[in-house]
Write a protein that holds these residues in place. Structure first.
Motif, PDB file in Angstrom:
ATOM      1  N   GLN A 350      -4.670   8.402   2.679  1.00 36.19           N
ATOM      2  CA  GLN A 350      -4.092   9.110   1.546  1.00 36.19           C
ATOM      3  C   GLN A 350      -3.158   8.197   0.733  1.00 36.19           C
ATOM      4  O   GLN A 350      -3.202   8.162  -0.498  1.00 36.19           O
ATOM      5  N   LYS A 351      -2.349   7.430   1.438  1.00 38.43           N
ATOM      6  CA  LYS A 351      -1.417   6.512   0.753  1.00 38.43           C
ATOM      7  C   LYS A 351      -2.178   5.403   0.045  1.00 38.43           C
ATOM      8  O   LYS A 351      -1.908   5.070  -1.100  1.00 38.43           O
ATOM      9  N   ALA A 352      -3.150   4.792   0.785  1.00 39.10           N
ATOM     10  CA  ALA A 352      -3.860   3.638   0.219  1.00 39.10           C
ATOM     11  C   ALA A 352      -4.667   4.053  -1.013  1.00 39.10           C
ATOM     12  O   ALA A 352      -4.818   3.272  -1.950  1.00 39.10           O
ATOM     13  N   ALA A 353      -5.146   5.306  -1.026  1.00 34.48           N
ATOM     14  CA  ALA A 353      -5.983   5.765  -2.146  1.00 34.48           C
ATOM     15  C   ALA A 353      -5.184   5.917  -3.437  1.00 34.48           C
ATOM     16  O   ALA A 353      -5.764   6.030  -4.516  1.00 34.48           O
ATOM     17  N   ARG A 354      -3.844   5.889  -3.332  1.00 32.48           N
ATOM     18  CA  ARG A 354      -3.049   5.967  -4.566  1.00 32.48           C
ATOM     19  C   ARG A 354      -3.289   4.764  -5.463  1.00 32.48           C
ATOM     20  O   ARG A 354      -2.983   4.792  -6.648  1.00 32.48           O
TER      21      ARG A 354
END
Ligand code: HEM
Length: 444
Positions: A350-354
């Motif tokens: 979820q974080k990396a997809a930002r």
């Protein structure tokens, strides 16, 4: 490292250990373990390893996806066995480059190109044959009088620490070769023919280039269902960790879904003399997974690796089988900070997809693979991207320092998987187009 008893472990597991061992010893152990017709024929060719044709090879060294298989959901199936060989150019070649001896340099270039073409003849460009890339570090380009600004048209910075939590070593090699294949014999034979004592691979002779390079380091790993489970005997994971049979990662899940990977076009340099090349970042990550398996439950593992929504809605399944072709991280609440504050946990994916592009395209093509080098769990996190700046941007998003400051999740704790992952090394490389893959001039 020592090899297990071939009588007591399956051949697949034995040969995985042989790849980690490497050299003539690794290759002959793997061949001796035969049993399923893998003994080399009289001419030295390997059973079930097809030969290839350099004629059809594409301009992009990293164009692997067109020859790799897809699973039933359309995800690229990565090759099983991986070796990264770091090499420095030999002191003679350093003198040739520094002294501007163009004739000798051209000769070295031609020979290395011949050797690489020989490998393409010896092995089909596929997961059954051999896939490889040759990359060059900033230190390599520095050796040239015209290389002080690095390779023309490409930003190729020296590697640096990228988070406040790490103190990594930096790769010392000039050249990094990534070998990958489903056949353990193929990676070992290719490596031995190029940089070891063998003069042929898969029944075909390979031009000798051993005078051009000195070995610096060797890293190995594997990617496939069940492989981590059969290596639970190493440090960094409990011996009885319930890693699902199907999981390719020591953390117990699958990665590399089509929807979360950059297409090869997105990671390809599109102009200048190195057009059709790409940049490569390689970090060596050590993982400490005792608490992951002993203290976290499945719900918490899913929340930390994917997101709390994935955990609450049971989107993932036991090891990722419910995700199909995408981890579905783009339909989560948009404000990650608010989300983290509410949940007290924020997920890694979820974080990396930002850091995806505005149109939703992921900027990194991850070709990472788990390792037990040094008898410890880890991951050689190898990514391709158009520029190293893309990697730094995604890594910042994955680190999520912004979330830690304000949301109540810690800088490590409950902040994705940071608590379990330790960066030991970093290196940056240019993977030139095939036309310049052999000892490229900074301004070809
Ligand atoms: C032990 C280390 C790591 C493990 C086990 C791991 C595992 C995973 C898993 C399971 C996913 C979701 C499934 C998928 O691949 O689509 C994922 C996604 C991702 N990870 Fe990692 N990862 C690790 C380290 C890293 C690092 C160091 C980065 C640094 C940039 C990173 C960047 C990403 C990105 C960009 C995505 C995809 C996000 C998107 O969908 O856009 N990972 N990872």
């Amino acid at each position: 490292m020592s090899l297990p008893d071939p009588e007591t472990v399956p051949r697949r597991e034995f040969c995985k250990a042989a790849v980690a061992l490497g050299g003539v010893a690794g290759l002959s152990a793997c061949l001796d373990a035969g049993g399923d017709g893998t003994d080399p024929d009289a001419d030295g060719s390997l059973a079930d390893v097809p030969t290839g044709d350099p004629e059809g090879a594409p301009s992009r060294q990293h164009a692997w996806n067109d020859v790799l298989e897809r699973d039933e959901n359309g995800n690229v199936v990565a090759p099983t066995h991986h070796v990264l060989r770091g090499l420095s150019v030999s002191s003679d070649l350093v003198d040739v480059i520094g002294g501007g001896d163009t004739a000798a340099l051209d000769d070295a270039r031609r020979r290395f190109e011949d050797a690489l073409t020989d490998l393409e003849r010896a092995f089909e460009r596929s997961n059954e044959g051999l896939l490889f890339t040759v990359g060059y570090a900033p230190a390599y380009f520095d050796r040239f009088d015209n290389g002080e600004d690095g390779p023309a048209g490409v930003e190729l910075p020296e590697p640096t620490a990228l988070t406040s939590m790490e103190d990594p070593e930096f790769d010392a090699a000039d050249v990094l070769v990534h070998f990958a294949s489903d056949s353990p014999e193929a990676v070992l034979a290719a490596e031995e023919a190029l940089f070891g004592d063998e003069s042929a691979a898969n029944g075909m002779s390979v031009t000798d280039v051993t005078d051009l390079f000195e070995p610096v380091d060797r890293r190995t790993g594997f990617l496939g269902p069940g492989l981590p489970r059969e290596r639970r005997d190493v440090q960094g994971v409990p011996d009885d960790a319930p890693i699902p049979e199907e999981a390719p990662l020591f953390m117990g899940f699958k990665n590399g879904f089509a929807g979360s990977q950059a297409p090869e076009d997105r990671v390809t340099i599109d102009e200048g003399p190195f057009a059709d090349g790409t940049t490569q970042h390689v970090s060596t990550l050590q993982t400490q997974l005792n608490a992951w398996w002993d203290q976290e439950n499945h719900h918490q593992r899913v929340a930390k690796l994917f997101s709390p929504t994935h955990a609450a809605e049971e989107r993932v399944g036991e090891w990722g089988e419910k995700l199909g072709s995408a981890p579905s991280v783009t339909d989560l609440p948009e404000d990650a900070l608010e989300y983290a504050r509410e949940e007290g946990v924020v997920g890694h994916a979820q974080k990396a997809a930002r850091a995806r592009d505005d149109d939703g395209t992921p900027p990194l093509l991850r070709r990472d693979f788990p390792t037990t080098d040094g008898d410890h769990t880890g991951l050689h996190f190898l990514t391709l991207q158009e520029s190293i700046a893309d990697f730094v941007r995604v890594r910042d998003a994955m680190t999520g320092a912004d979330l830690a400051d304000e949301s109540g999740v810690g800088s490590r704790l409950n902040n994705g998987i940071l608590q379990y992952v330790f960066v030991r090394r970093r290196g940056n490389y240019l993977v030139p187009p095939r036309a310049h893959r052999s000892l490229p001039d900074p301004q070809p």
